[in-house]
Design a protein around this motif. Structure first.
Motif, short mmCIF file in Angstrom:
data_model
loop_
_atom_site.label_atom_id
_atom_site.label_comp_id
_atom_site.label_asym_id
_atom_site.label_seq_id
_atom_site.Cartn_x
_atom_site.Cartn_y
_atom_site.Cartn_z
N LEU A 244 0.79 -1.23 -0.07
CA LEU A 244 -0.17 0.10 0.06
C LEU A 244 0.88 1.23 -0.09
CD1 LEU A 244 -2.55 -0.92 2.82
CD2 LEU A 244 -2.88 -0.91 0.19
N VAL A 245 0.44 2.36 -0.77
CA VAL A 245 1.19 3.53 -0.77
C VAL A 245 0.00 4.60 -0.95
CG1 VAL A 245 3.18 2.64 -2.10
CG2 VAL A 245 1.39 3.45 -3.61
N GLY A 246 0.74 5.77 -0.63
CA GLY A 246 -0.44 6.86 -0.60
C GLY A 246 -0.39 7.71 -2.07
N ASP A 247 -1.11 8.76 -1.95
CA ASP A 247 -1.17 9.77 -3.21
C ASP A 247 0.15 10.71 -3.14
OD1 ASP A 247 -3.64 8.50 -3.49
OD2 ASP A 247 -4.77 10.44 -3.15
N VAL A 248 1.00 10.59 -1.87
CA VAL A 248 2.10 11.38 -1.74
C VAL A 248 3.35 10.29 -1.80
CG1 VAL A 248 3.34 12.79 0.04
CG2 VAL A 248 0.96 13.09 -0.43
N ASP A 249 4.50 10.87 -2.57
CA ASP A 249 5.78 10.09 -2.70
C ASP A 249 6.22 10.12 -1.27
OD1 ASP A 249 7.94 8.81 -3.38
OD2 ASP A 249 8.68 10.55 -4.50
N PHE A 250 5.94 9.53 -0.28
CA PHE A 250 6.39 9.94 1.15
C PHE A 250 8.05 9.83 1.24
CE2 PHE A 250 7.97 8.13 5.10
CZ PHE A 250 6.98 8.65 6.19
N ASP A 251 8.77 9.02 0.45
CA ASP A 251 10.19 9.40 0.98
C ASP A 251 10.98 10.61 0.33
OD1 ASP A 251 10.28 6.75 1.74
OD2 ASP A 251 10.93 5.77 -0.33
N SER A 252 10.41 11.25 -0.77
CA SER A 252 10.89 12.60 -0.96
C SER A 252 10.19 13.60 -0.34
CB SER A 252 10.75 12.71 -2.53
OG SER A 252 9.43 12.79 -3.00
N VAL A 253 9.01 13.54 -0.02
CA VAL A 253 8.18 14.58 0.57
C VAL A 253 8.52 14.67 2.30
CG1 VAL A 253 5.99 15.39 1.40
CG2 VAL A 253 6.21 14.58 -0.86
N ALA A 254 9.04 13.63 2.55
CA ALA A 254 9.41 13.41 3.94
C ALA A 254 10.77 14.47 4.36
CB ALA A 254 9.65 12.07 4.40
N ASN A 255 11.62 14.82 3.35
CA ASN A 255 12.81 15.59 3.49
C ASN A 255 12.41 16.97 3.37
OD1 ASN A 255 14.37 13.31 3.56
ND2 ASN A 255 14.20 12.92 1.49
N VAL A 256 11.15 17.39 3.14
CA VAL A 256 10.55 18.86 2.95
C VAL A 256 9.73 19.27 3.87
CG1 VAL A 256 9.55 20.31 1.29
CG2 VAL A 256 11.27 18.52 0.45
N ALA A 257 8.70 18.10 4.12
CA ALA A 257 7.62 18.81 4.86
C ALA A 257 7.87 18.79 6.37
CB ALA A 257 6.46 17.49 4.71
N GLY A 258 7.12 19.69 7.10
CA GLY A 258 7.17 19.81 8.43
C GLY A 258 6.33 18.44 9.15
N PHE A 259 5.38 18.41 8.62
CA PHE A 259 4.53 17.18 9.31
C PHE A 259 3.96 16.26 8.15
CE2 PHE A 259 4.35 20.55 12.39
CZ PHE A 259 4.16 19.84 13.67
N LEU A 260 4.08 14.91 8.40
CA LEU A 260 3.40 14.11 7.30
C LEU A 260 3.06 12.74 7.78
CD1 LEU A 260 3.50 13.36 4.20
CD2 LEU A 260 6.05 12.39 4.63
N THR A 261 1.52 12.51 7.26
CA THR A 261 1.08 11.05 7.57
C THR A 261 1.48 10.01 6.81
OG1 THR A 261 -0.78 11.33 6.10
CG2 THR A 261 -1.23 12.25 8.31
N PRO A 262 1.73 8.81 7.23
CA PRO A 262 2.19 7.74 6.59
C PRO A 262 1.13 6.86 6.08
CG PRO A 262 2.15 7.22 8.95
CD PRO A 262 1.79 8.73 8.89
N VAL A 263 1.41 5.98 5.00
CA VAL A 263 0.32 5.08 4.45
C VAL A 263 1.09 3.76 4.56
CG1 VAL A 263 -0.98 4.62 2.41
CG2 VAL A 263 -0.85 7.13 2.94
N PRO A 264 0.50 2.64 5.12
CA PRO A 264 -0.60 2.75 6.11
C PRO A 264 -0.23 3.39 7.56
CG PRO A 264 0.03 0.60 6.36
CD PRO A 264 0.92 1.56 5.05
#
Length: 288
Positions: A244-264
């Motif tokens: 399962l993956v989300g609509d967000v590219d978790f690995d790249s966005v995690a390096n930019v965002a302040g807060f982030l929800t995981p999937v799942p």
């Protein structure tokens, strides 16, 4: 990784403990536990898994499950009769029709048959109207879960620029109204939005609800933004293994965002928690 993870799984467990305590207080007064009826039609494996998950959650907090599984060929009239029976049953406080339904059934009409005060999913036009008017009522579970997650992590939305990517009646539209009520400035983006990356990059809060795996990447995210990923997509890797993956590219966005929800483990558990919350809310307001 710089982003702080918004742990929906942990918060959902906390909410379930609160609901369990609330039920233990109310049940001696009412003489019965709260009841949730989940109506499922057909043999969709994903739907069956979701229903099992909801039934287990009910059991953990002390909600009685009134699961009803209908064959694929069930008619519209038969389902409407089942919903009307649940409306009349004083042991049932919440009713949920598991979506999607087989193509021959009209989901919108069926949802409208649920009594607004037993509308555990918060999708009845009466409850959506209450949301529009800012009146108390049962709220749509996924958007309510997102708002509760932001509240838990003390993320102030007042005056912030929020962009929701997706305009469904399940998530995008009700969440926009909830954020507006909390004094955010809200933009709803969608498949026809021009310069989508620019629109999203201006946001302090980004909610992705597109149904497209890894659709939003780091390029679209303002440094330090809050990113909420509502998507749940099943994809296969090079070996054919599904995950399962989300609509967000978790690995790249995690390096930019302040807060982030995981999937799942992010918004998904919160949706179930708010379903239970709605059921207990209805239960607490009944006379019996």
């Amino acid at each position: 990784m710089t982003a702080q993870i918004l742990d929906g799984k942990a918060l959902a467990q906390k909410i379930q403990q609160e609901l369990k305590a609330r039920i233990q207080t109310l049940e001696p007064q009412k003489g019965r536990p709260p009841g949730l009826a989940v109506l499922m039609v057909g043999d969709n494996p994903a739907s069956a898994a979701y229903v099992r998950n909801k039934e287990r959650a009910c059991e953990r907090v002390g909600i009685a499950s009134f699961g009803k599984h209908f064959p694929t060929e069930t008619t519209q009239e038969e389902l409407e009769q089942a919903i009307h029976a649940c409306n009349q049953d004083e042991c049932i406080d919440g009713i949920l029709v598991q979506l999607p339904l087989p193509q021959h059934l009209d989901a919108v009409t069926l949802l409208q048959q649920i009594h607004p005060d037993k509308d555990a999913d918060g999708l009845h036009p009466t409850n959506l109207g209450r949301l529009v008017r800012g009146e108390p009522g049962l709220r749509s579970c996924t958007p309510a879960g997102v708002m509760r997650l932001l509240e838990e992590y003390e993320i102030d939305v007042v005056g912030k620029q929020a962009v929701i990517i997706g305009r469904s009646i399940l998530v995008g539209k009700p969440l926009a109204l909830m954020l507006l009520a909390a004094n955010a400035t809200v933009t709803i983006a969608h498949s026809k939005t021009q310069n989508l990356t620019e629109v999203v990059r201006n946001a302090d809060i980004v909610v992705a609800a597109t149904g497209k795996p890894r659709f939003i990447n780091a390029e679209a995210i303002k440094p330090g933004a809050v990113v909420v990923d509502v998507g749940i997509n099943r994809v296969e890797d090079e070996t054919g293994k599904a995950r399962l993956v989300g609509d967000v590219d978790f690995d790249s966005v995690a390096n930019v965002a302040g807060f982030l929800t995981p999937v799942p483990g992010g918004v998904g558990p919160m949706t179930v928690a708010m379903l239970l919350h709605n059921t207990v809310l209805s239960y607490s307001q009944t006379l019996c």
